[in-house]
Motif scaffolding. Structure first.
Motif, short mmCIF file in Angstrom:
data_model
loop_
_atom_site.label_atom_id
_atom_site.label_comp_id
_atom_site.label_asym_id
_atom_site.label_seq_id
_atom_site.Cartn_x
_atom_site.Cartn_y
_atom_site.Cartn_z
N VAL A 197 1.74 -5.11 0.82
CA VAL A 197 1.85 -6.39 1.52
C VAL A 197 1.35 -7.52 0.62
O VAL A 197 1.98 -8.59 0.55
CB VAL A 197 1.06 -6.34 2.85
N GLU A 198 0.28 -7.31 -0.11
CA GLU A 198 -0.25 -8.34 -1.01
C GLU A 198 0.75 -8.64 -2.13
O GLU A 198 0.97 -9.80 -2.49
CB GLU A 198 -1.60 -7.91 -1.59
N ASN A 212 3.56 -10.62 -0.71
CA ASN A 212 3.12 -11.97 -0.45
C ASN A 212 3.13 -12.81 -1.72
O ASN A 212 3.56 -13.97 -1.71
CB ASN A 212 1.71 -11.96 0.16
N GLU A 240 -1.61 -2.07 2.36
CA GLU A 240 -2.24 -3.37 2.10
C GLU A 240 -1.87 -3.89 0.72
O GLU A 240 -1.58 -5.07 0.55
CB GLU A 240 -3.75 -3.26 2.23
N ASP A 241 -1.87 -2.99 -0.28
CA ASP A 241 -1.49 -3.40 -1.63
C ASP A 241 -0.04 -3.87 -1.67
O ASP A 241 0.28 -4.88 -2.31
CB ASP A 241 -1.68 -2.24 -2.62
N ALA A 272 -3.05 3.39 4.50
CA ALA A 272 -3.35 2.01 4.87
C ALA A 272 -3.67 1.18 3.62
O ALA A 272 -3.26 0.03 3.50
CB ALA A 272 -4.49 1.94 5.86
N SER A 273 -4.40 1.79 2.69
CA SER A 273 -4.74 1.08 1.46
C SER A 273 -3.48 0.75 0.66
O SER A 273 -3.32 -0.37 0.15
CB SER A 273 -5.69 1.94 0.63
N GLU A 297 -6.30 6.54 5.85
CA GLU A 297 -6.98 5.47 5.10
C GLU A 297 -6.29 5.22 3.77
O GLU A 297 -6.13 4.07 3.34
CB GLU A 297 -8.45 5.83 4.89
#
Length: 72
Positions: free
Chosen positions: A25-26, A29, A22-23, A18-19, A15
């Motif tokens: 990837v953001e 982006n 995600e950060d 994964a967190s 977890e």
């Protein structure tokens, strides 16, 4: 019981990873969005410069100032 705790620790670790993913990837982006905005702005500037160059020399002929001297 040790197996259950080990599984819980693995799930917690996943977890957390994964967190962080995600950060990342953001953030990537946001970089891509900024770069696309910059590319769009540069394309508009290029089109404007081409239009100015075409308007300044409608015949496509170069002036004497643009000509190189014969010794070059």
């Amino acid at each position: 019981m040790d197996t259950l705790q080990a599984l819980e620790q693995r799930i917690t670790d996943l977890e957390i990873k994964a967190s962080f993913a995600e950060d990342t990837v953001e953030q990537l982006n946001q970089v891509v969005v900024r770069q696309q905005e910059q590319i769009d702005r540069l394309v508009r500037e290029l089109v404007e410069l081409r239009n100015r160059a075409t308007a300044a020399e409608p015949d496509g002929m170069r002036g004497l100032r643009d000509e190189l001297p014969p010794h070059y």
